[in-house]
Design a protein around this motif. Structure first.
Motif, short mmCIF file in Angstrom:
data_model
loop_
_atom_site.label_atom_id
_atom_site.label_comp_id
_atom_site.label_asym_id
_atom_site.label_seq_id
_atom_site.Cartn_x
_atom_site.Cartn_y
_atom_site.Cartn_z
N ALA A 121 -52.10 -10.39 -77.78
CA ALA A 121 -52.61 -11.42 -77.86
C ALA A 121 -52.67 -12.24 -76.52
CB ALA A 121 -51.75 -12.30 -78.63
N LEU A 122 -51.92 -11.65 -75.55
CA LEU A 122 -51.84 -12.09 -74.21
C LEU A 122 -52.81 -11.52 -73.36
CD1 LEU A 122 -47.90 -12.17 -73.50
CD2 LEU A 122 -49.34 -13.86 -74.52
N SER A 123 -53.51 -12.32 -72.49
CA SER A 123 -54.38 -11.73 -71.49
C SER A 123 -53.63 -11.31 -70.23
CB SER A 123 -55.25 -12.82 -70.76
OG SER A 123 -54.36 -13.74 -70.01
N PRO A 124 -54.34 -10.30 -69.58
CA PRO A 124 -53.49 -9.56 -68.37
C PRO A 124 -52.68 -10.61 -67.59
CG PRO A 124 -55.72 -8.64 -68.75
CD PRO A 124 -55.69 -9.67 -69.83
N ALA A 125 -53.56 -11.56 -67.50
CA ALA A 125 -52.75 -12.66 -66.22
C ALA A 125 -51.76 -13.05 -67.05
CB ALA A 125 -53.51 -13.63 -66.05
N GLN A 126 -51.55 -13.33 -68.27
CA GLN A 126 -50.39 -13.87 -69.05
C GLN A 126 -49.28 -13.04 -69.01
OE1 GLN A 126 -52.93 -15.28 -72.65
NE2 GLN A 126 -51.96 -17.42 -72.46
N LEU A 127 -49.63 -11.75 -69.61
CA LEU A 127 -48.74 -10.81 -69.84
C LEU A 127 -47.96 -10.78 -68.08
CD1 LEU A 127 -47.49 -8.50 -71.34
CD2 LEU A 127 -49.14 -7.02 -70.20
N ARG A 128 -48.80 -10.65 -67.25
CA ARG A 128 -47.91 -10.41 -65.67
C ARG A 128 -47.24 -11.71 -65.52
NH1 ARG A 128 -53.04 -8.46 -64.29
NH2 ARG A 128 -53.66 -10.69 -63.67
N SER A 129 -47.61 -12.96 -65.82
CA SER A 129 -46.71 -14.10 -65.77
C SER A 129 -45.49 -13.99 -66.40
CB SER A 129 -47.52 -15.31 -65.72
OG SER A 129 -47.94 -15.52 -67.06
N THR A 130 -45.68 -13.57 -67.84
CA THR A 130 -44.61 -13.78 -68.93
C THR A 130 -43.44 -12.91 -68.47
OG1 THR A 130 -46.16 -14.41 -70.67
CG2 THR A 130 -44.08 -13.31 -71.04
N THR A 131 -43.86 -11.64 -68.09
CA THR A 131 -43.18 -10.62 -67.85
C THR A 131 -42.32 -10.74 -66.46
OG1 THR A 131 -44.62 -9.12 -66.93
CG2 THR A 131 -44.03 -8.81 -69.28
N GLY A 151 -49.05 -20.25 -66.91
CA GLY A 151 -49.61 -19.73 -68.06
C GLY A 151 -49.03 -18.70 -69.03
N ALA A 152 -47.80 -18.73 -68.65
CA ALA A 152 -46.88 -17.50 -69.35
C ALA A 152 -46.49 -18.08 -70.83
CB ALA A 152 -45.57 -17.20 -68.68
N ARG A 153 -45.97 -17.16 -71.66
CA ARG A 153 -45.52 -17.39 -72.89
C ARG A 153 -44.18 -17.82 -72.89
NH1 ARG A 153 -45.94 -13.88 -78.33
NH2 ARG A 153 -44.23 -15.33 -78.81
#
Length: 361
Positions: A121-131, A151-153
């Motif tokens: 459900a996360l975009s590649p950019a969201q995945l990178r910022s979240t992790t 823009g992270a979760r």
């Protein structure tokens, strides 16, 4: 405003219930002779009953007061002689900062690789910022705020930091006790002797520092403001007063409670695979940090236990309290943890933008 009106409707019974439960757990842990019983007991019991659905609550002014007391207690260790020792270790502290940034970056990269397949459900950019911000070794609230800007979760980021601090806080003190490590510090008079008038003066000075830090919007204002002011007074050679042991115990209790109430039933059901990976990665990080501490010990001549606490990927207050209670090089541990916190807050976002740019290319 009355005392009770400072709480929300129905909040004060929950706060009172939580404090009484935490007090009972602290007394039990003290009877069982566990390490840092006044923080570990409240932390464990509060997190357990909260996860089971009990309506616990931490009152923010009490948490702030606890951080204020601990900041003062730690600052009293910074005598002029100790200050000179810490200043001579600037290069080791700098290495610790670089190590923390690299370790956090590696942690985030691993999380991104492990979860790319199911956090769809996360975009590649969201995945990178979240992790990335979940892996950064910094303050939980500060890292979550920065992650939100990117823009992270934020729920996953906050869960990562909360769980990591819990694991480090529960693991390292017991490991220190198991190996019989304690009592390395020689306590100056400012740590041992309570002077009522001096204590009032110290309280007034440090309260001013904490409120100023809060007004300026600094991270951990009640802890950092009290710590910086007390360090300044003590480094100048003035001995005002020690902190009464009962007050220090109460501060540890409310800090333990403030950590424990984060572990709600919703937390337990937040992405179980994510939480499992955080547990595994935190254990690996602790082992790697212990190895790094042993290398620094060989280079500096300091006791490995002190540097393990200084390099540990836990919260600054929790690791400093561990050092204080076990008397394991409080000033060095505090200096390592404070400098790392400040550096990560400043550098985490620029490093993320550099890493994100590389990933995009």
């Amino acid at each position: 405003m009355s005392f009770l009106s400072a709480f929300g409707p129905g909040s004060w019974p929950r706060v009172l219930f939580t404090l009484l439960l935490a007090l009972a757990a602290a007394c039990l842990c003290q009877w069982l002779n566990t390490p840092i019983p006044w923080m570990i007991g409240p932390l464990v019991v509060t997190s357990m009953v909260t996860m089971l659905g009990a309506r616990t609550e931490s009152w923010a002014p009490l948490r702030n007061a606890g951080q204020w007391v601990i900041g003062v207690a730690l600052g009293l260790y910074f005598t002029p002689e100790v200050g000179a020792l810490v200043a001579s270790l600037w290069w080791a502290i700098a290495l610790g900062i670089v190590w923390a940034l690299l370790l956090g970056l590696g942690f985030g990269a691993c999380l991104a690789r492990w979860h790319a397949g199911h956090l769809t459900a996360l975009s590649p950019a969201q995945l990178r910022s979240t992790t990335y911000f979940a892996g950064a070794i910094g303050g939980a609230s500060e890292m979550t705020l920065i992650a939100e800007r990117q823009g992270a979760r934020t729920d996953l980021v906050a869960a990562s930091h909360s769980l990591r601090v819990l694991l480090v806080t529960l693991t390292i003190p017991f490991a220190m006790q198991f190996w019989g490590l304690s009592g390395l510090d020689t306590l100056p008079p400012s740590i041992r002797e309570v002077q009522p008038l001096g204590l009032l003066g110290l309280a007034a000075l440090t309260l001013t520092g904490a409120l100023l830090m809060q007004r300026l919007g600094r991270a951990n204002p009640w802890f950092m403001g009290a710590l910086v002011v007390t360090m300044g007074v003590t480094l100048c050679g003035f001995t005002l007063s020690a902190i009464p042991q009962a007050l220090s115990n109460a501060a540890q209790l409310v800090i333990g409670v403030s950590l424990g109430v984060r572990f709600t039933p919703a937390f337990v059901h937040t992405a179980p695979r994510w939480l499992a990976s955080i547990v595994f990665a935190t254990v690996v990080m602790m082992v790697l940090c212990a190895g790094f501490a042993w290398v620094l010990s060989a280079l500096t001549g300091l006791h490995p236990a002190t540097l393990v606490l200084g390099a540990a990927p836990g919260g600054i207050a929790e690791m400093a309290i561990t050092a204080k209670v076990l008397q394991l090089g409080v000033p060095v541990v505090t200096a390592f943890q404070v400098c790392r916190l400040v550096a990560v807050l400043i550098l985490a976002e620029p490093v993320y933008r550099w890493w994100d740019g590389r990933q995009r290319r």
